[in-house]
Design a protein around this motif. Sequence first.
Motif, short mmCIF file in Angstrom:
data_model
loop_
_atom_site.label_atom_id
_atom_site.label_comp_id
_atom_site.label_asym_id
_atom_site.label_seq_id
_atom_site.Cartn_x
_atom_site.Cartn_y
_atom_site.Cartn_z
N ILE A 48 3.74 6.23 -9.24
CA ILE A 48 4.25 6.55 -7.96
C ILE A 48 3.42 7.36 -7.09
O ILE A 48 2.85 8.36 -7.42
CB ILE A 48 5.68 6.96 -7.92
N GLU A 49 3.00 7.03 -5.96
CA GLU A 49 2.15 7.67 -4.68
C GLU A 49 2.66 8.01 -3.54
O GLU A 49 3.50 7.27 -3.12
CB GLU A 49 0.58 7.18 -4.80
N GLU A 50 2.40 8.97 -2.78
CA GLU A 50 2.86 9.16 -1.89
C GLU A 50 1.98 10.12 -0.76
O GLU A 50 1.07 10.57 -1.20
CB GLU A 50 4.16 9.91 -1.73
N SER A 51 2.15 9.77 0.46
CA SER A 51 1.25 10.63 1.56
C SER A 51 2.36 11.07 2.57
O SER A 51 2.91 10.16 2.99
CB SER A 51 0.10 9.74 2.03
N PRO A 52 2.32 12.18 2.94
CA PRO A 52 1.07 13.23 2.65
C PRO A 52 1.98 13.97 1.41
O PRO A 52 3.18 13.47 0.71
CB PRO A 52 1.62 14.40 3.55
N GLY A 53 1.19 14.76 1.00
CA GLY A 53 1.67 15.39 -0.61
C GLY A 53 2.70 16.42 -0.25
O GLY A 53 2.75 17.22 0.63
N PRO A 54 3.93 16.26 -0.81
CA PRO A 54 5.25 16.76 -0.59
C PRO A 54 4.84 18.24 -0.71
O PRO A 54 4.23 18.85 -1.83
CB PRO A 54 6.33 16.25 -1.44
N GLY A 55 5.34 19.21 0.35
CA GLY A 55 5.36 20.63 0.12
C GLY A 55 4.10 21.13 -0.16
O GLY A 55 3.65 22.54 -0.68
N LEU A 56 2.77 20.71 0.11
CA LEU A 56 1.69 21.32 0.12
C LEU A 56 1.53 22.20 1.33
O LEU A 56 1.86 21.98 2.55
CB LEU A 56 0.48 20.16 0.24
N HIS A 57 0.99 23.63 1.08
CA HIS A 57 0.81 24.52 2.13
C HIS A 57 -0.33 23.93 3.10
O HIS A 57 -1.43 23.35 2.94
CB HIS A 57 0.42 25.69 1.64
N PRO A 58 0.07 23.85 4.49
CA PRO A 58 -0.99 23.39 5.43
C PRO A 58 -2.25 23.73 5.26
O PRO A 58 -3.32 22.95 5.57
CB PRO A 58 -0.45 23.69 6.78
N GLN A 59 -2.55 25.08 4.77
CA GLN A 59 -4.01 25.71 4.84
C GLN A 59 -4.45 25.08 3.67
O GLN A 59 -5.75 24.71 3.66
CB GLN A 59 -3.73 27.30 4.39
N LEU A 60 -3.74 24.83 2.48
CA LEU A 60 -4.41 24.32 1.28
C LEU A 60 -4.70 22.75 1.72
O LEU A 60 -5.91 22.27 1.20
CB LEU A 60 -3.14 24.37 0.11
N ARG A 61 -3.75 22.40 2.26
CA ARG A 61 -3.98 20.73 2.77
C ARG A 61 -5.35 20.58 3.33
O ARG A 61 -6.20 19.94 3.16
CB ARG A 61 -2.84 20.23 3.48
N SER A 62 -5.72 21.50 4.43
CA SER A 62 -6.87 21.22 5.37
C SER A 62 -7.94 21.67 4.40
O SER A 62 -9.17 21.20 4.77
CB SER A 62 -6.84 21.81 6.72
N ALA A 63 -7.84 22.75 3.35
CA ALA A 63 -9.11 23.02 2.79
C ALA A 63 -9.60 22.20 1.85
O ALA A 63 -10.76 21.68 1.70
CB ALA A 63 -8.64 24.21 1.87
#
Lengths: 447, 211
Positions: A240-255
Motif C-alpha cells: 500500500i502506498e500513499e501521498s502525502p506521507g501521513p503525519g510527516l512534519h512539514p519541515q521534514l517533508r520539505s527537507a
Amino acid sequence: MGIGTVLVANRGEIALRVMRTCREMGIRTVAVHSTADQDSSHVREADAAVCIGPGAPRKSYLSAPAVVEAALRSGADAVHPGYGFLSEDPDFAEICAENGLTFIGPRPEVLSQLGDKAVARSLMTDAGLPVLPGSPGTVDSAAEASDLAGRIGYPLIIKAAAGGGGRGMTVVRTPSDLLPAYRQTRATAQAVFGDNRVYMERYCDSARHIEVQVLADGHGTVLHLGERDCSVQRRHQKLIEESPGPGLHPQLRSAIARAAVRGARAIGYTGAGTFEFLVHDEGFSFMEMNCRIQVEHPVTEAVYGVDLVREQIRVASGEALRTTQEDLVPRGVAVECRVNAEDPERDFAPAPGTLEEFVPPGGPFVRVDTHGRAGWKVPPQYDSLLAKVICWAPERGEALDRMDRALAEFRIAGPGVHTTIPLLRDIIADPVFRAGKHITSFLDTRE
Amino acid sequence: MNGRDGNGPGHGIRNGNGNGRYYGEALMNELTQESPRTTGDGTLAPLGYDNSGLALTDICRSIAEVVRVGPSRPRRVRIALGAASVEVEWDGEAASAAGTAPAPHPSGPVAAGGAGTEALEGHRECAPLVGTFYAAPAPGAPPFVQPGDHVEEGQQLGIIEAMKLMNPLEATRAGRVVEVLVGDGEPVEYGEPLVLIDPDDTGAGGPDEEG
C-alpha cells in the motif's frame, strides 16, 4: 524532435498505462509480447504488436536485441521501458541510442551509476544527502565485512550492489550471524543479479519508507512532486502506498524533497525518477534511487494532477518542463493498493489461474490500472501484480473509506485464483495503519 | 506456438492477411515444378535445345526468386521461351501498398503467415527470434532451399538477422521442402512459420506440436 511511435517494452498494467497516455498524445503504440502473452490486454490495445520470444522473460521481455529489432521493424522512434525488465539497464538504453531510438528514461551513464547501489550511495553522500552509517563502497572480503561491521554497529543490512526491488538483502542482528549472512547474500546476489558485490549499512527497525518523485528535463529544471509513504511492506515488497506521507512534519517533508532535488541535480538526472529514503528517529537517510516510472506513481498523479508518463515522453523528446515548483501544489490524499494474484493464507504463494469473473470497482475518485479481464488466464511466468486500485479524497480517512469500498466492490474469481484483497482490507481497518503510525516492519510483525 | 491466432486482433505486424499470398504460393509451386516439360507447351522441341529442360528450370527459378523478393505478389507472369521473353506484371496498387522500405510500416501487409498457412499440412520451421529473414547466403546468391528440395536435419534453411547478427535457421526434421513461407528480406516475429517441410518420418505427420 517529436515522437511519432512508441514501442512499449513491457507487459501488464504498466504497458497499458503508457499506451493510454501515448494515445492521448496522438502517438502510435507498438506492443511487444511473449508467446505466453499472445492474448494479453496490452497486445490488444496497441496499434501494432510484435511477438519477441517465448514465455521466459530472459528470452523475451529481457532480451534487448529482440526488443530493439521489434522497434526498428515496427517503425518506432522511441522506447518506453515501463518498470522492471529492461527499464534500468544502461546497456539497453545505449543500444536504443545506437539504433536511433529514443530511450524514454535517463541517460545510460546515469543508469549505470545509479544501478550500482554502492556507487549511488557514495554519489549522494558527495551531493550532501544524509546516508546511514555504512561501507564507503562494496565490501569485498569477509575480513573487511567484520572490520566494517564493528564500526557500523548492529543491526545492519547487507545489500547487493546490483540489487533492487527488495531482493538480495539480509538483516544481521548479531556479530555471529555476520559472516554466514555475508556469504549467503553474496551467493544470492550472484545468482539473482549475476554480480556478487555487496555493501553494508546500518539497519533501522523503526523507520518509514518515504520516497520523493522527481521530474527533470534536459534544460536544467528539476522539480519534485512530493513524497509517497510506502511503509506497508511484506518482506520489502510494497503493498500500500500513499501521498502525502501521513503525519510527516512539514519541515521534514520539505527537507526530504529538497534533498531529492539536490541529488537529481548533482547527477544530471533527466526524466521521472524516485529517491527512496528511510525516515527514522534521527531524521532521514538516502537509500537508493529508481530511474524509471514506479508502480505507485498514480498516487502522485492524483494529488498533483500531473500525468507523469506524459512528462517522461515530453522530456525524452527534448522539451522543457512547463510547470514551476510553485505551481505544483498537492491536493488531498491518494492511496494505492496492489491487488496481487497471491494467496496470503499460503505465505503469498502466487495463485495464477483463469479469471472467470473480473469486475473492477468504479465510482468517483477511483482509478483502477489493470490488464486483467474476465476469461483471461493469468500466465504463471510473470509478476503477480494484477491490478492497482487508487482512491483519492480530500482527507486521508475518507480516502481509506473509499478504498475499502472499492476493494469490497472488486470481484475477482476463478479456480485457484486468490488475491491480496482480504489482506488489504484488513490492513485498512487496522488502527495502527488508520492512525498513520505504521513503520516498515508493521506487516511482517503484525501476525 | 502454433496456437497463434492468424485472425487475431487487428494489429499491424501480426495481422496476417492471407489474401494474395495464396495466389503467390500456388503460382510459385507451378513455376518450380520438377519437370519443366509439364509447364512447356510443345514449343521446346522445335527449338532444338539439348538442355532446354534445364534452361526452363533456371528461368522458372529466377522468376520464382523475382516473385519472392518483389514488393508484392505479381498479378501475372508470362513466359515465352521461344523468344526468351519473360513478363512479370505487378499490381501497381498492391506494390505501392506493400512498399519496399527495409523497415516496413507495421500497418502494411507485413509478415503474413498466420491465416494463409494454417491450412497447410506439414512440419513448420518457425523463427527462433525476431529479425529479418534471408533465404539466401548473400544478395543475388541462390537460396539455401527451394520447394522440392530434400533437406536433412540440421541443414541450413535460411538466415535470421537480428541486431546485425546472422543466425542460421536450421531444419529440425528431415524432409522435403514444401514451401518457403516468407520472402527474402521480410521481417519475422518470434515463432512465425518460415519453411514448411513434408517430413520423411511419416509416422509423425501433420503440423508439428510445439510448446
